[in-house]
Write a protein that holds these residues in place. Structure first.
Motif, PDB file in Angstrom:
ATOM      1  N   ILE A  28     -21.117   3.505  33.042  1.00 53.16           N
ATOM      2  CA  ILE A  28     -20.185   4.242  32.586  1.00 53.16           C
ATOM      3  C   ILE A  28     -19.890   5.609  33.712  1.00 53.16           C
ATOM      4  CG2 ILE A  28     -21.518   5.534  31.185  1.00 53.16           C
ATOM      5  CD1 ILE A  28     -19.107   6.249  29.321  1.00 53.16           C
ATOM      6  N   GLY A  29     -18.659   5.833  33.814  1.00 51.43           N
ATOM      7  CA  GLY A  29     -18.443   7.111  34.842  1.00 51.43           C
ATOM      8  C   GLY A  29     -18.374   8.252  33.722  1.00 51.43           C
ATOM      9  N   VAL A  30     -18.995   9.397  34.231  1.00 55.77           N
ATOM     10  CA  VAL A  30     -19.313  10.408  33.694  1.00 55.77           C
ATOM     11  C   VAL A  30     -18.460  11.519  34.115  1.00 55.77           C
ATOM     12  CG1 VAL A  30     -20.988  12.096  32.413  1.00 55.77           C
ATOM     13  CG2 VAL A  30     -21.503   9.766  32.170  1.00 55.77           C
ATOM     14  N   SER A  31     -17.685  12.221  33.473  1.00 52.65           N
ATOM     15  CA  SER A  31     -16.623  13.134  34.420  1.00 52.65           C
ATOM     16  C   SER A  31     -16.659  14.708  33.725  1.00 52.65           C
ATOM     17  CB  SER A  31     -15.151  12.821  33.938  1.00 52.65           C
ATOM     18  OG  SER A  31     -14.976  13.060  32.530  1.00 52.65           O
ATOM     19  N   GLU A  60     -13.335  19.702  41.223  1.00 52.50           N
ATOM     20  CA  GLU A  60     -13.478  20.933  40.601  1.00 52.50           C
ATOM     21  C   GLU A  60     -14.890  21.307  40.216  1.00 52.50           C
ATOM     22  OE1 GLU A  60     -13.417  24.560  38.408  1.00 52.50           O
ATOM     23  OE2 GLU A  60     -13.384  22.336  37.378  1.00 52.50           O
ATOM     24  N   ILE A  61     -15.386  22.217  40.659  1.00 55.00           N
ATOM     25  CA  ILE A  61     -16.882  22.607  40.555  1.00 55.00           C
ATOM     26  C   ILE A  61     -17.401  22.562  39.006  1.00 55.00           C
ATOM     27  CG2 ILE A  61     -16.525  25.106  40.413  1.00 55.00           C
ATOM     28  CD1 ILE A  61     -19.527  23.214  41.940  1.00 55.00           C
ATOM     29  N   GLY A  62     -16.303  22.999  38.019  1.00 58.89           N
ATOM     30  CA  GLY A  62     -16.756  22.994  36.571  1.00 58.89           C
ATOM     31  C   GLY A  62     -17.113  21.635  36.231  1.00 58.89           C
ATOM     32  N   GLN A  63     -16.163  20.739  36.505  1.00 57.74           N
ATOM     33  CA  GLN A  63     -16.209  19.204  36.199  1.00 57.74           C
ATOM     34  C   GLN A  63     -17.623  18.767  36.398  1.00 57.74           C
ATOM     35  OE1 GLN A  63     -12.625  17.547  37.676  1.00 57.74           O
ATOM     36  NE2 GLN A  63     -11.549  19.169  36.999  1.00 57.74           N
ATOM     37  N   THR A  64     -18.033  18.990  37.731  1.00 59.66           N
ATOM     38  CA  THR A  64     -19.183  18.510  38.222  1.00 59.66           C
ATOM     39  C   THR A  64     -20.322  19.023  37.514  1.00 59.66           C
ATOM     40  OG1 THR A  64     -19.342  20.001  40.071  1.00 59.66           O
ATOM     41  CG2 THR A  64     -18.219  17.827  40.596  1.00 59.66           C
ATOM     42  N   THR A  65     -20.413  20.326  37.171  1.00 57.35           N
ATOM     43  CA  THR A  65     -21.347  21.043  36.794  1.00 57.35           C
ATOM     44  C   THR A  65     -21.562  20.648  35.238  1.00 57.35           C
ATOM     45  OG1 THR A  65     -21.219  23.047  38.033  1.00 57.35           O
ATOM     46  CG2 THR A  65     -22.471  23.190  35.711  1.00 57.35           C
ATOM     47  N   ARG A  66     -20.561  20.438  34.562  1.00 57.89           N
ATOM     48  CA  ARG A  66     -20.615  19.715  33.178  1.00 57.89           C
ATOM     49  C   ARG A  66     -21.431  18.483  33.044  1.00 57.89           C
ATOM     50  NH1 ARG A  66     -15.381  22.259  32.670  1.00 57.89           N
ATOM     51  NH2 ARG A  66     -14.512  20.269  32.762  1.00 57.89           N
ATOM     52  N   LEU A 193      -8.109  14.156  38.321  1.00 56.54           N
ATOM     53  CA  LEU A 193      -7.552  13.357  39.529  1.00 56.54           C
ATOM     54  C   LEU A 193      -7.005  14.054  40.593  1.00 56.54           C
ATOM     55  CD1 LEU A 193      -6.232  10.326  37.622  1.00 56.54           C
ATOM     56  CD2 LEU A 193      -8.469  10.642  38.825  1.00 56.54           C
ATOM     57  N   PHE A 194      -6.811  15.579  40.621  1.00 60.28           N
ATOM     58  CA  PHE A 194      -6.030  16.208  41.516  1.00 60.28           C
ATOM     59  C   PHE A 194      -6.985  17.141  42.314  1.00 60.28           C
ATOM     60  CE2 PHE A 194      -3.251  14.407  38.396  1.00 60.28           C
ATOM     61  CZ  PHE A 194      -1.981  14.222  39.485  1.00 60.28           C
ATOM     62  N   GLY A 195      -8.054  17.189  41.907  1.00 62.22           N
ATOM     63  CA  GLY A 195      -9.069  18.146  42.500  1.00 62.22           C
ATOM     64  C   GLY A 195      -8.784  19.642  42.400  1.00 62.22           C
ATOM     65  N   ASP A 196      -8.193  20.135  41.126  1.00 60.37           N
ATOM     66  CA  ASP A 196      -8.044  21.170  40.631  1.00 60.37           C
ATOM     67  C   ASP A 196      -8.289  21.475  39.288  1.00 60.37           C
ATOM     68  OD1 ASP A 196      -6.013  20.270  39.399  1.00 60.37           O
ATOM     69  OD2 ASP A 196      -4.503  20.979  41.035  1.00 60.37           O
TER      70      ASP A 196
END
Length: 263
Positions: A28-31, A60-66, A193-196
């Motif tokens: 599963i892809g975790v976003s 976006e950094i917040g997404q990867t951190t979560r 999907l837009f990098g922001d």
């Protein structure tokens, strides 16, 4: 909603389907969003091998951190959970450079955004093939059957859809029951999907609560003719998206050849 019983039902359904399909587990892809957090936790609770993939593309950094924090929590709590980060940014950049050059437009932005989702789908199926896993989808009912807010053959390309019969609000109920981390529970939903940091609501023009209301109204056969103000606006947004994205939600059209032409 009987949250505990719903969770148990999904977990048992996942185990039963996977066993009957003679498959070994899930990928599963975790976003960093609520849908993938809930789905990955339900998969983990089956006790079957569950591979969580983080697949950043200019994220976006917040997404990867979560996402990382959720995966760490899941790996700590479940011995059957493993994880990998596959940085798809270089792959995406090579893909973009290999395409004919076009001037910057909204259509180009959307085409590239959808290409990100399809690169992730390809990656998920690579690991699914390696380990004989099923690709678990993360779409909810509003996205999958209401407004079609997903990429065809991207995040829509899956083997099983554990939460696709649940409204977004019901996914949040499950999230609370499953003790999903606060950062994810409180984060504004985004497809990333837009990098922001643009949210789903920014793209859709309405919140999930509003879209759920419109979806239920439509299912009840209402036309919205008697609505005014914001309610009318939301109903029109839902109706427009439902119509425009219908091609994602119905079987692929097959051109049936008349029998006499085959003789």
């Amino acid at each position: 909603m009987q949250t505990e019983k719903v969770a148990d039902h999904i977990i048992n359904w996942l185990k039963d389907y996977t066993t009957k399909a003679n498959m070994n587990g899930f990928v599963i892809g975790v976003s960093g969003g609520i849908d993938s957090a809930v789905t990955s936790t339900l998969c983990a609770k089956t006790g079957m091998p569950t591979l969580c993939l983080e697949m950043p593309i200019h994220q976006e950094i917040g997404q990867t951190t979560r996402a990382r924090k959720h995966i760490e929590e899941l790996s700590h709590n479940f011995a059957n959970v493993s994880s990998l980060e596959v940085n798809l940014t270089p792959v995406f950049e090579e893909f973009r450079k290999g395409m004919p050059q076009h001037r910057e437009t909204d259509s180009l932005d959307l085409a590239l955004a959808n290409s990100r989702a399809r690169l992730r789908m390809t990656t998920l199926y690579y690991f699914a093939g390696l380990h004989k896993y099923l690709v678990a989808g993360t779409g909810n009912k509003v996205e999958d059957f209401g407004v079609g807010f997903y990429t065809k053959y991207g995040d829509g390309g899956v083997d099983i859809s554990p939460i696709a019969d649940l409204m977004k609000s019901e996914v949040y109920e499950l999230g609370e029951y499953l003790n999903i981390i606060d950062e994810i529970m409180k984060a504004a939903p985004t497809d990333g999907l837009f990098g922001d940091s643009r949210s789903d609501e920014d793209q859709l023009g309405a919140s999930y609560d509003e879209l759920e209301w419109a979806m239920k109204l439509k299912e009840d056969g209402k036309t919205g003719a008697d609505l005014t103000g914001r309610k009318r606006e939301v109903f029109e947004i839902y109706s427009r998206l439902n119509s425009a994205n219908k091609h994602k939600m119905v079987p692929i059209p097959v051109c049936e050849i008349p029998v006499h032409l085959k003789k």
